[in-house]
Scaffold this motif. Structure first.
Motif, PDB file in Angstrom:
ATOM      1  N   GLY A   1       0.775  -1.226   0.000  1.00  0.00           N
ATOM      2  CA  GLY A   1       0.000   0.000   0.000  1.00  0.00           C
ATOM      3  C   GLY A   1       0.806   1.276   0.000  1.00  0.00           C
ATOM      4  N   ARG A   2       2.100   1.189  -0.282  1.00  0.00           N
ATOM      5  CA  ARG A   2       2.947   2.379  -0.250  1.00  0.00           C
ATOM      6  C   ARG A   2       2.995   3.088  -1.599  1.00  0.00           C
ATOM      7  NH1 ARG A   2       8.190   1.724   0.838  1.00  0.00           N
ATOM      8  NH2 ARG A   2       8.248   3.842   1.671  1.00  0.00           N
ATOM      9  N   LEU A   3       2.648   2.401  -2.656  1.00  0.00           N
ATOM     10  CA  LEU A   3       2.480   3.008  -3.981  1.00  0.00           C
ATOM     11  C   LEU A   3       1.375   2.215  -4.680  1.00  0.00           C
ATOM     12  CD1 LEU A   3       3.636   5.304  -5.714  1.00  0.00           C
ATOM     13  CD2 LEU A   3       5.131   3.634  -6.814  1.00  0.00           C
ATOM     14  N   LYS A   4       0.197   2.310  -4.127  1.00  0.00           N
ATOM     15  CA  LYS A   4      -0.926   1.481  -4.555  1.00  0.00           C
ATOM     16  C   LYS A   4      -1.640   2.108  -5.739  1.00  0.00           C
ATOM     17  CE  LYS A   4      -4.816  -1.046  -2.482  1.00  0.00           C
ATOM     18  NZ  LYS A   4      -4.262  -2.347  -2.878  1.00  0.00           N
ATOM     19  N   ASP A   5      -2.192   1.238  -6.590  1.00  0.00           N
ATOM     20  CA  ASP A   5      -2.989   1.678  -7.739  1.00  0.00           C
ATOM     21  C   ASP A   5      -2.223   2.698  -8.586  1.00  0.00           C
ATOM     22  OD1 ASP A   5      -5.009   0.046  -6.786  1.00  0.00           O
ATOM     23  OD2 ASP A   5      -6.020   1.664  -5.710  1.00  0.00           O
ATOM     24  N   THR A   6      -1.012   2.332  -8.941  1.00  0.00           N
ATOM     25  CA  THR A   6      -0.139   3.234  -9.697  1.00  0.00           C
ATOM     26  C   THR A   6       0.480   2.515 -10.888  1.00  0.00           C
ATOM     27  OG1 THR A   6       0.396   4.523  -7.712  1.00  0.00           O
ATOM     28  CG2 THR A   6       1.909   4.706  -9.574  1.00  0.00           C
ATOM     29  N   ILE A   7       0.345   3.121 -12.051  1.00  0.00           N
ATOM     30  CA  ILE A   7       1.012   2.673 -13.270  1.00  0.00           C
ATOM     31  C   ILE A   7       2.369   3.367 -13.326  1.00  0.00           C
ATOM     32  CG2 ILE A   7       0.936   2.751 -15.799  1.00  0.00           C
ATOM     33  CD1 ILE A   7      -2.152   2.813 -15.522  1.00  0.00           C
ATOM     34  N   VAL A   8       3.410   2.651 -13.703  1.00  0.00           N
ATOM     35  CA  VAL A   8       4.740   3.249 -13.820  1.00  0.00           C
ATOM     36  C   VAL A   8       5.237   3.056 -15.244  1.00  0.00           C
ATOM     37  CG1 VAL A   8       7.083   3.343 -12.895  1.00  0.00           C
ATOM     38  CG2 VAL A   8       5.176   2.730 -11.388  1.00  0.00           C
ATOM     39  N   VAL A   9       5.643   4.143 -15.852  1.00  0.00           N
ATOM     40  CA  VAL A   9       6.051   4.154 -17.259  1.00  0.00           C
ATOM     41  C   VAL A   9       7.553   4.416 -17.347  1.00  0.00           C
ATOM     42  CG1 VAL A   9       5.684   5.221 -19.525  1.00  0.00           C
ATOM     43  CG2 VAL A   9       3.776   5.029 -17.890  1.00  0.00           C
ATOM     44  N   PHE A  10       8.242   3.595 -18.122  1.00  0.00           N
ATOM     45  CA  PHE A  10       9.686   3.724 -18.319  1.00  0.00           C
ATOM     46  C   PHE A  10       9.937   4.088 -19.790  1.00  0.00           C
ATOM     47  CE2 PHE A  10       9.028   1.024 -14.701  1.00  0.00           C
ATOM     48  CZ  PHE A  10      10.054   1.340 -13.815  1.00  0.00           C
ATOM     49  N   PRO A  11      10.075   5.373 -20.107  1.00  0.00           N
ATOM     50  CA  PRO A  11      10.321   5.800 -21.489  1.00  0.00           C
ATOM     51  C   PRO A  11      11.815   5.946 -21.770  1.00  0.00           C
ATOM     52  CG  PRO A  11       9.816   7.708 -20.160  1.00  0.00           C
ATOM     53  CD  PRO A  11       9.875   6.525 -19.210  1.00  0.00           C
ATOM     54  N   THR A  12      12.131   6.474 -22.933  1.00  0.00           N
ATOM     55  CA  THR A  12      13.512   6.831 -23.279  1.00  0.00           C
ATOM     56  C   THR A  12      13.510   8.221 -23.895  1.00  0.00           C
ATOM     57  OG1 THR A  12      15.479   6.261 -24.578  1.00  0.00           O
ATOM     58  CG2 THR A  12      13.341   5.698 -25.541  1.00  0.00           C
ATOM     59  N   TYR A  13      14.556   8.978 -23.614  1.00  0.00           N
ATOM     60  CA  TYR A  13      14.657  10.306 -24.210  1.00  0.00           C
ATOM     61  C   TYR A  13      15.365  10.277 -25.556  1.00  0.00           C
ATOM     62  CZ  TYR A  13      19.355  10.393 -22.008  1.00  0.00           C
ATOM     63  OH  TYR A  13      20.643  10.113 -21.599  1.00  0.00           O
ATOM     64  N   TYR A  14      15.966   9.162 -25.921  1.00  0.00           N
ATOM     65  CA  TYR A  14      16.627   9.062 -27.222  1.00  0.00           C
ATOM     66  C   TYR A  14      15.585   8.919 -28.333  1.00  0.00           C
ATOM     67  CZ  TYR A  14      21.024   8.129 -24.743  1.00  0.00           C
ATOM     68  OH  TYR A  14      22.130   8.215 -23.930  1.00  0.00           O
ATOM     69  N   PRO A  15      15.648   9.739 -29.369  1.00  0.00           N
ATOM     70  CA  PRO A  15      14.731   9.542 -30.501  1.00  0.00           C
ATOM     71  C   PRO A  15      14.886   8.161 -31.122  1.00  0.00           C
ATOM     72  CG  PRO A  15      15.749  11.707 -30.602  1.00  0.00           C
ATOM     73  CD  PRO A  15      16.469  10.953 -29.524  1.00  0.00           C
ATOM     74  N   SER A  16      16.127   7.679 -31.193  1.00  0.00           N
ATOM     75  CA  SER A  16      16.439   6.312 -31.595  1.00  0.00           C
ATOM     76  C   SER A  16      17.800   5.970 -31.000  1.00  0.00           C
ATOM     77  CB  SER A  16      16.471   6.164 -33.117  1.00  0.00           C
ATOM     78  OG  SER A  16      17.660   6.729 -33.656  1.00  0.00           O
ATOM     79  N   ARG A  17      18.190   4.702 -31.053  1.00  0.00           N
ATOM     80  CA  ARG A  17      19.471   4.285 -30.478  1.00  0.00           C
ATOM     81  C   ARG A  17      20.653   4.867 -31.253  1.00  0.00           C
ATOM     82  NH1 ARG A  17      19.310   3.282 -25.505  1.00  0.00           N
ATOM     83  NH2 ARG A  17      21.249   2.062 -25.622  1.00  0.00           N
ATOM     84  N   LYS A  18      20.407   5.420 -32.424  1.00  0.00           N
ATOM     85  CA  LYS A  18      21.480   6.068 -33.181  1.00  0.00           C
ATOM     86  C   LYS A  18      22.014   7.313 -32.477  1.00  0.00           C
ATOM     87  CE  LYS A  18      19.837   4.495 -37.716  1.00  0.00           C
ATOM     88  NZ  LYS A  18      19.329   4.918 -39.045  1.00  0.00           N
ATOM     89  N   PHE A  19      21.245   7.846 -31.534  1.00  0.00           N
ATOM     90  CA  PHE A  19      21.646   9.054 -30.817  1.00  0.00           C
ATOM     91  C   PHE A  19      22.500   8.758 -29.587  1.00  0.00           C
ATOM     92  CE2 PHE A  19      18.216  10.541 -33.398  1.00  0.00           C
ATOM     93  CZ  PHE A  19      18.434  11.900 -33.605  1.00  0.00           C
ATOM     94  N   VAL A  20      22.705   7.496 -29.269  1.00  0.00           N
ATOM     95  CA  VAL A  20      23.455   7.127 -28.070  1.00  0.00           C
ATOM     96  C   VAL A  20      24.946   7.329 -28.304  1.00  0.00           C
ATOM     97  CG1 VAL A  20      24.009   5.272 -26.454  1.00  0.00           C
ATOM     98  CG2 VAL A  20      21.696   5.451 -27.410  1.00  0.00           C
ATOM     99  N   THR A  21      25.591   8.093 -27.430  1.00  0.00           N
ATOM    100  CA  THR A  21      27.038   8.292 -27.483  1.00  0.00           C
ATOM    101  C   THR A  21      27.602   8.156 -26.073  1.00  0.00           C
ATOM    102  OG1 THR A  21      27.102  10.678 -27.054  1.00  0.00           O
ATOM    103  CG2 THR A  21      26.690   9.981 -29.333  1.00  0.00           C
ATOM    104  N   ALA A  22      28.899   8.034 -25.969  1.00  0.00           N
ATOM    105  CA  ALA A  22      29.559   7.945 -24.666  1.00  0.00           C
ATOM    106  C   ALA A  22      29.667   9.303 -23.989  1.00  0.00           C
ATOM    107  CB  ALA A  22      30.951   7.330 -24.836  1.00  0.00           C
ATOM    108  N   ASN A  23      29.442  10.380 -24.724  1.00  0.00           N
ATOM    109  CA  ASN A  23      29.538  11.733 -24.184  1.00  0.00           C
ATOM    110  C   ASN A  23      28.159  12.172 -23.703  1.00  0.00           C
ATOM    111  OD1 ASN A  23      29.862  14.438 -23.622  1.00  0.00           O
ATOM    112  ND2 ASN A  23      30.945  14.931 -25.517  1.00  0.00           N
ATOM    113  N   TYR A  24      27.918  12.052 -22.413  1.00  0.00           N
ATOM    114  CA  TYR A  24      26.580  12.337 -21.909  1.00  0.00           C
ATOM    115  C   TYR A  24      26.236  13.820 -21.966  1.00  0.00           C
ATOM    116  CZ  TYR A  24      29.164  13.189 -17.518  1.00  0.00           C
ATOM    117  OH  TYR A  24      30.049  13.630 -16.562  1.00  0.00           O
ATOM    118  N   TYR A  25      27.223  14.693 -22.075  1.00  0.00           N
ATOM    119  CA  TYR A  25      26.906  16.120 -22.221  1.00  0.00           C
ATOM    120  C   TYR A  25      26.127  16.385 -23.509  1.00  0.00           C
ATOM    121  CZ  TYR A  25      29.887  17.321 -18.269  1.00  0.00           C
ATOM    122  OH  TYR A  25      30.428  17.432 -17.005  1.00  0.00           O
TER     123      TYR A  25
END
Length: 293
Positions: A98-122
């Motif tokens: 009952g500590r987070l009851k009746d709750t949907i949790v959504v895990f999205p991504t901010y990358y438009p596609s995986r082509k945008f992934v780089t090692a430089n997080y800045y």
């Protein structure tokens, strides 16, 4: 068996890890995850996006649900973040107790596609800001809350604003940078925010440490512009996480301003916590019963 218990305790943390382990078999049979697909535009191009959706064991269209959006860090995907933080076990346990009851949790991504992934997080900063400014409210939230039963009762901007008290956004690392942007740009649509292991870069990269006062004032301006809207910022970081060096000065600077206090801006440093999804699970566990209460 002892090795399995020890692994869970080390991964999730202490007594909480044991409780998750012994409750998981029952809860996992009933709760489920699904994938929701939608389209979003970035720099004039359309991208096919998807997000992972956790539905609690008692999910039914006969009742309304709160929604928490949790965003991953640099180079990760929604699947990585969900799996590495053992979020299914955590959410099962929180719902059961009952500590987070009746709750949907959504895990999205901010990358438009995986082509945008780089090692430089800045380089991700422009993607984080764009996700918060445009994609989140225009594309992702309508896709999710037009499909599942929530308090929105529709996906018009007015309906989404009216249901803000049942919607929260949080994130880890670069997802935390995004969370501060969501607070700044989308306060009319969200009431609770969980920035975890990351400061606000609205003024400058690493602005929580390099421009803490100016950053705090910028965030205070958001409060001034939405004076009739209540909110909660439930910030957290691992005690052994280097990003505390940026978060702590920013939080302290915010607390020096009249717009923020220890009720609407909380700060938790997880004991022995590191820069990891596992520590973020600890922070979510710490704040779970405060998100919508």
């Amino acid at each position: 068996m002892f090795a399995r218990i020890l692994k869970m305790v080390l991964t999730v943390g202490g007594v909480f890890g044991l409780m998750v382990l012994f409750n998981a078999n029952h809860a996992e049979a009933a709760s489920r995850t699904e994938t929701i697909r939608y389209q979003a535009e970035y720099q004039g191009h359309q991208y096919n996006k998807q997000a992972l959706v956790y539905l609690p064991a008692n999910y039914t269209t006969a009742k309304k649900y709160n929604v928490v959006y949790l965003l991953h860090g640099s180079t990760e995907s929604s699947q990585d973040f969900f799996r590495d933080g053992r979020f299914k076990q955590l959410l099962d346990w929180l719902n059961q107790n009952g500590r987070l009851k009746d709750t949907i949790v959504v895990f999205p991504t901010y990358y438009p596609s995986r082509k945008f992934v780089t090692a430089n997080y800045y380089r991700d900063n422009r993607l984080n800001r764009a996700f918060a400014q445009n994609e989140l409210v225009n594309d992702l939230v309508p896709a999710v809350e037009g499909h599942y039963r929530t308090y929105a009762d529709g996906t018009s901007k007015a309906q989404l604003r009216n249901s803000r008290g049942h919607r929260a956004f949080g994130g880890f690392s670069m997802g935390s940078i995004t969370t501060w942007y969501v607070f700044e740009y989308q306060l009319p649509y969200f009431s609770s925010f969980l920035p975890m292991a990351g400061d606000s870069w609205t003024i400058a990269d690493d602005g929580g440490s390099t421009a803490s006062t100016r950053t705090a004032r910028r965030l205070a301006k958001t409060v001034q512009n939405n004076a009739n809207l209540s909110f909660k910022i439930l910030a957290g970081v691992g005690a052994d996480d280097d990003t505390a060096g940026s978060m702590t000065p920013q939080i302290n600077a915010m607390h020096r301003l009249p717009e923020f206090n220890h009720q609407n801006l909380k700060y938790y440093q997880a004991p022995n916590g590191t820069h990891s999804p596992q520590t973020i699970a600890q922070i979510v566990n710490h704040y779970a019963n405060q998100i919508f209460n």
